[in-house]
Scaffold this active site. Structure first.
Site, PDB file in Angstrom:
ATOM      1  N   ASN A  14      96.508  49.435  48.213  1.00  0.00           N
ATOM      2  CA  ASN A  14      97.704  49.995  48.827  1.00  0.00           C
ATOM      3  C   ASN A  14      98.793  48.923  48.850  1.00  0.00           C
ATOM      4  OD1 ASN A  14      97.257  48.319  51.122  1.00  0.00           O
ATOM      5  ND2 ASN A  14      96.016  49.910  52.100  1.00  0.00           N
TER       6      ASN A  14
ATOM      7  N   THR B  32      98.723  52.371  45.426  1.00  0.00           N
ATOM      8  CA  THR B  32      99.014  53.612  46.141  1.00  0.00           C
ATOM      9  C   THR B  32     100.114  53.343  47.163  1.00  0.00           C
ATOM     10  OG1 THR B  32      97.248  53.164  47.747  1.00  0.00           O
ATOM     11  CG2 THR B  32      96.677  54.476  45.815  1.00  0.00           C
TER      12      THR B  32
ATOM     13  N   GLY C 266     101.611  55.830  49.385  1.00  0.00           N
ATOM     14  CA  GLY C 266     101.821  56.907  50.360  1.00  0.00           C
ATOM     15  C   GLY C 266     102.725  57.998  49.815  1.00  0.00           C
TER      16      GLY C 266
ATOM     17  N   GLY D  37     103.980  58.017  46.214  1.00  0.00           N
ATOM     18  CA  GLY D  37     103.088  58.246  45.086  1.00  0.00           C
ATOM     19  C   GLY D  37     102.281  57.029  44.690  1.00  0.00           C
TER      20      GLY D  37
ATOM     21  N   ASP E  81      94.633  63.591  59.397  1.00  0.00           N
ATOM     22  CA  ASP E  81      93.959  62.304  59.580  1.00  0.00           C
ATOM     23  C   ASP E  81      93.853  61.617  58.218  1.00  0.00           C
ATOM     24  OD1 ASP E  81      92.355  60.163  60.204  1.00  0.00           O
ATOM     25  OD2 ASP E  81      90.634  61.347  60.869  1.00  0.00           O
TER      26      ASP E  81
ATOM     27  N   THR F  66      92.320  58.817  57.640  1.00  0.00           N
ATOM     28  CA  THR F  66      91.099  58.020  57.531  1.00  0.00           C
ATOM     29  C   THR F  66      90.235  58.535  56.380  1.00  0.00           C
ATOM     30  OG1 THR F  66      91.115  57.795  59.942  1.00  0.00           O
ATOM     31  CG2 THR F  66      89.125  57.097  58.793  1.00  0.00           C
TER      32      THR F  66
ATOM     33  N   GLY G 210      91.631  56.655  51.162  1.00  0.00           N
ATOM     34  CA  GLY G 210      91.427  55.678  50.099  1.00  0.00           C
ATOM     35  C   GLY G 210      90.046  55.792  49.476  1.00  0.00           C
ATOM     36  N   ASP G 211      89.018  55.986  50.306  1.00  0.00           N
ATOM     37  CA  ASP G 211      87.660  56.151  49.794  1.00  0.00           C
ATOM     38  C   ASP G 211      87.564  57.403  48.932  1.00  0.00           C
ATOM     39  OD1 ASP G 211      86.759  53.886  51.118  1.00  0.00           O
ATOM     40  OD2 ASP G 211      86.242  54.994  52.925  1.00  0.00           O
TER      41      ASP G 211
ATOM     42  N   GLY H 214      88.392  63.224  60.342  1.00  0.00           N
ATOM     43  CA  GLY H 214      87.141  62.552  60.029  1.00  0.00           C
ATOM     44  C   GLY H 214      87.155  61.967  58.636  1.00  0.00           C
TER      45      GLY H 214
END
Length: 331
Positions: free
Chosen positions: A125, A152, A154, A157, A179, A181, A184-185, A220
């Site tokens: 990021n 990345t 946000g 783009g 959310d 969270t 990225g994963d 989540g």
């Protein structure tokens, strides 16, 4: 640990090489979510992840050698990450590094520039990129590492360099952000999956973006990660990208401007029509009032000119707000 294993098995993930170790705490995190922006701050508490050792790379060499692609996060002790990167480089195994602990990859540290050269892809990021390369000039960073560094950004783009020019992939506009969270994963997991299936760099990035867009609409870290059929449907249905949002904003604002002009016109006409009604009622006449045709045409022409000028100015303003590079065709 057992619950994590059960969840992996439930979702069809092979767990043959996952170990349950006594006497170690699982890694955990406190996640703080901003109620307004929906951005998150993660405070990590390391546990089992710190028990990894470099000899594990050799221990599981056959697993790596039969992998189409490897993903690492720089969360394990640095010497383990270094061993993994060197192993993948030596054996021509593509490796994606998403630097959750970017200081460990900082080019100010001796040997890290050489280490970066051995990595196939780095997905970072904005903050991670600035930490690694010591500059906030993202364009300079991606130009230095073409087809390797993917940043990345946000709402702005994703940016990378394709070896010829800087490529900007517009963000997927998501109406209901709940959310962030795990976004990225989700991106990295899908990015790796699509690359391993033979998609080119841009295709893999775009598909991974849509997956990440789905994730942030659910609370989540794992619950919002989409299954493949859900992602395919989401992409087919299409989600309004930021560029389309810009065009819609322009259209809506110009339409609103025209409505204001018409309302102003009616504000002059309405009291005169009312006066005629009252006069006719009192004296039995049939007097009416309307806008002269030549004046109406003049107003319509004025509306057209105003709309065109307003659209041009608004487009320029929105263009600046959304940071979209029209000169590159929106890439």
């Amino acid at each position: 640990g057992q619950k994590i294993l059960e969840n992996l098995v439930y979702n069809g993930i092979t767990t043959n090489n996952v170990e349950l170790v006594d006497g170690l705490q699982n890694d955990c995190s406190n996640i703080i979510i901003d109620n307004v922006t929906k951005d998150n701050e993660i405070i990590r508490f390391a546990g089992a992840i710190d028990s990894f050792t470099p000899d594990m790379i050799e221990q599981y060499r056959n697993v790596f050698l039969h992998s189409k692609i490897v993903v690492g996060q720089m969360k394990v002790p640095k010497e383990v990450s270094v061993e993994l990167i060197n192993f993948c480089h030596k054996n021509d195994i593509p490796i994606i590094i998403t630097p959750c602990r970017p200081k460990r990859l900082s080019i100010s540290e001796e040997g890290n520039k050489e280490l970066i050269d051995k990595i196939t892809y780095i997905t970072a990021n904005r903050s991670e990129c600035e930490t690694i390369f010591g500059t906030d000039n993202i364009e300079e960073c991606v130009t230095t590492y073409p087809n390797k560094l993917i940043v990345t950004l946000g709402d702005d783009g994703i940016m990378y360099h394709n070896g010829i020019e800087i490529v900007r992939v517009p963000a997927v506009f998501t109406k209901n952000v709940v959310d962030t969270t795990g976004a990225g994963d989700t991106f990295n997991g899908n990015f790796a999956a699509f690359l391993s299936r033979g998609f080119n760099l841009r295709e893999a990035i775009v598909k991974a973006q849509y997956a990440s867009s789905m994730k942030i609409q659910v609370k989540g870290a794992q619950d919002g990660m989409p299954y493949e059929d859900e992602l395919d449907k989401y992409i087919r249905e299409g989600i309004e990208p930021v560029k389309e949002k810009k065009e819609r904003l322009i259209s809506d604002e110009v339409g609103t401007n025209n409505e204001v002009i018409n309302l102003n016109l009616m504000s002059f006409l309405a009291p005169r029509q009312k006066a005629c009604e009252q006069f006719n009622k009192k004296y039995g006449e049939n007097i009416s009032v309307k806008v002269r045709s030549d004046l109406q045409n003049l107003i319509k022409n004025y509306e057209s000119v105003v709309s065109e000028k307003y659209a041009s100015q608004l487009e320029q303003n929105v263009e600046e707000d959304l940071n979209i590079d029209e000169k590159k065709g929106g890439e």
